[in-house]
Design a protein around this motif. Structure first.
Motif, short mmCIF file in Angstrom:
data_model
loop_
_atom_site.label_atom_id
_atom_site.label_comp_id
_atom_site.label_asym_id
_atom_site.label_seq_id
_atom_site.Cartn_x
_atom_site.Cartn_y
_atom_site.Cartn_z
N ASN A 83 -22.72 -0.67 16.63
CA ASN A 83 -21.83 0.14 15.80
C ASN A 83 -22.47 1.51 15.59
N TRP A 84 -21.73 2.42 14.98
CA TRP A 84 -22.30 3.71 14.60
C TRP A 84 -23.39 3.51 13.55
N MET A 85 -24.46 4.27 13.68
CA MET A 85 -25.58 4.18 12.74
C MET A 85 -25.93 5.56 12.23
N ASN A 86 -26.19 5.66 10.95
CA ASN A 86 -26.65 6.91 10.36
C ASN A 86 -28.16 6.83 10.14
N TYR A 87 -28.79 7.99 9.99
CA TYR A 87 -30.23 7.96 9.74
C TYR A 87 -30.51 7.40 8.34
N PRO A 130 -27.17 15.79 17.44
CA PRO A 130 -28.22 15.21 16.60
C PRO A 130 -29.58 15.77 17.00
N ASN A 131 -30.41 16.06 16.02
CA ASN A 131 -31.76 16.52 16.36
C ASN A 131 -32.66 15.33 16.62
N TYR A 132 -33.82 15.60 17.21
CA TYR A 132 -34.68 14.51 17.65
C TYR A 132 -35.41 13.83 16.51
N GLY A 150 -35.07 9.91 16.48
CA GLY A 150 -36.23 9.04 16.41
C GLY A 150 -36.14 8.06 15.25
N ASN A 151 -35.61 8.54 14.15
CA ASN A 151 -35.44 7.69 12.97
C ASN A 151 -34.44 6.56 13.23
N ILE A 152 -33.30 6.91 13.83
CA ILE A 152 -32.27 5.90 14.11
C ILE A 152 -32.77 4.90 15.15
N VAL A 153 -33.45 5.38 16.18
CA VAL A 153 -33.96 4.50 17.23
C VAL A 153 -34.88 3.44 16.66
N ILE A 154 -35.85 3.86 15.85
CA ILE A 154 -36.82 2.89 15.31
C ILE A 154 -36.15 1.91 14.35
N MET A 160 -24.62 16.64 13.63
CA MET A 160 -24.29 15.22 13.67
C MET A 160 -25.52 14.39 13.30
N THR A 161 -25.31 13.43 12.44
CA THR A 161 -26.43 12.58 12.01
C THR A 161 -26.14 11.10 12.24
N SER A 162 -25.13 10.80 13.04
CA SER A 162 -24.81 9.41 13.36
C SER A 162 -24.80 9.22 14.86
N MET A 163 -25.20 8.03 15.30
CA MET A 163 -25.29 7.72 16.73
C MET A 163 -24.99 6.24 16.93
#
Length: 403
Positions: free
Chosen positions: A390-394, A145-147, A151-155, A368-371
């Protein structure tokens, strides 16, 4: 004589038209650049070992269409100037078919255009810059995953968890700046602002000024984009200054046992982003069994990253067929559609690895775009990572605002 010469030239043309650099009847030659020495050798060495373990496993089981994979490991010491020299040597002198699993955003950025312009596939970048993905480049295949995505998923995750006073702490380098821009932009799209957005010199070890600013800002959650060992030192010092009630959510490079070992009790309750579903406590995990066969130890997260790089490359080679060329490898990788992996699980049933031809949009090389989130928990055996989400997508809406 003319007839013989004509037949000879025809045969030579046919042979040369099917020949490919780095590919013979029994071998595929690939290269990687890793920090095998220097300050981040603790990441580079296990990553190279993970790649070698997986290739050994493939080779011992017949290779791919009768070809074994030979890996050249170049030690660039995490120095982008040295990366350029080593990559050019592997391409122009050693004649590698592809570069697989290079480590480090500065070095990757220094060579990716050279590789793309020379039509040399570069599969898996050990870094998270958005510049690997945007604009999409035909011969560059990011996986991590790129940053911007992270950053989007984190927030979005922190806001969904009810946090209203979010601070951002990031390394003052291109990767950290991308994370910060994404996090700030995502907050803005949600009608919020960070209570603090603090850049940290990547080489410092005392964080008194940064922690003092946080004490004044009074965050209820801190998104931390720092790498080891800075990430350990920062959280430990923040807690020593009394910031013990805040939620700390760290970037995915910290999702490893190394963090827990270095952090000790200061790591209790810390959360990290993660994107590979490997249970390191389960000795039956295929990835762990493969690695242990060659190195007689449990792989860490960096070794698993190397194994993933190797596995993605192998999948592309298998799909490319027996008449392997660089162009066929590219076309084969572009058929990956929500692919999960064979030995190492990438994502869940909804979030795998997908590539498309670069003409099909901005997300054709997003990787990868899910974390998901791991949380450190103190047990009788010490700190361990436990699943915390759970898994989260941006979020497409909030990400596009940033991009």
């Amino acid at each position: 004589m003319k007839k013989f010469l004509g037949m000879f030239l025809l045969v030579l043309f046919v042979v040369s038209s099917f020949a490919e650099v780095g590919v013979t009847d029994d071998k595929i030659l690939v290269g990687t650049f890793q920090a095998m020495s220097g300050p981040v050798a603790g990441i580079g060495r296990p990553m190279a070992q993970g790649m070698q373990a997986y290739f050994n496993y493939i080779n011992e089981n017949g290779g791919i269409y009768g070809r074994e994979i030979e890996l050249i490991v170049a030690d660039d010491q995490f120095n982008p100037a040295k990366t350029v020299v080593e990559v050019r040597r592997m391409v122009e002198q050693d004649g590698v078919f592809a570069i697989v699993g290079g480590l480090g955003t500065p070095g990757i950025l220094a060579v990716q255009d050279y590789l793309n312009n020379n039509k040399v596939p570069f599969v898996y970048q050990g870094g998270g810059s958005i510049e690997f993905s945007l604009p999409p480049k035909k011969y560059i295949f990011p996986v991590q995953p790129n940053y911007i995505v992270e950053g989007n998923i984190v927030i979005n995750y922190l806001v969904e968890q009810g946090h209203e006073r979010i601070a951002i702490v990031y390394r003052n380098a291109e990767d950290g700046q991308e994370f910060s821009e994404s996090a700030v932009g995502t907050l803005k799209s949600l009608g919020m602002e960070p209570v603090a957005n603090i850049a940290v010199d990547p080489f410092k070890s005392d964080f008194t000024p940064e922690v003092t600013r946080l004490l004044s800002a009074k965050p209820d959650a801190v998104a931390v984009m720092l790498f080891l060992p800075q990430s350990v030192g920062f959280v430990r010092q923040a807690k020593q200054y009394g910031m013990t009630d805040q939620r700390y959510l760290l970037t995915y490079s910290n999702a490893d046992e190394t963090y827990l070992q270095l952090a000790g009790e200061a790591g209790d309750g810390v959360e990290v982003m993660a994107w590979v579903a490997v249970d390191f406590t389960n000795p039956q995990e295929p990835a762990i069994q493969i690695y242990q066969k060659y190195y007689n130890q449990i792989p860490n997260a960096y070794a698993i990253a190397g194994m993933i790089a190797a596995e993605v490359f192998v999948e592309g080679v298998k799909r490319a067929g027996p008449d392997l060329t660089r162009e066929k490898l590219v076309e084969a990788l572009e058929t990956l559609d929500n692919w999960k992996g064979n030995y190492i699980t990438l994502g869940d049933e909804n979030h795998g690895l997908t590539y498309k031809p670069v003409s099909q949009g901005f997300d054709s090389r997003m990787g990868m775009t899910s974390m998901y989130v791991l949380k450190s928990v103190l047990t009788e055996y010490g700190l361990v990572w436990d699943f915390a989400s759970n898994w989260m997508n941006y979020s497409v809406e909030t990400l596009l605002d940033v991009l």
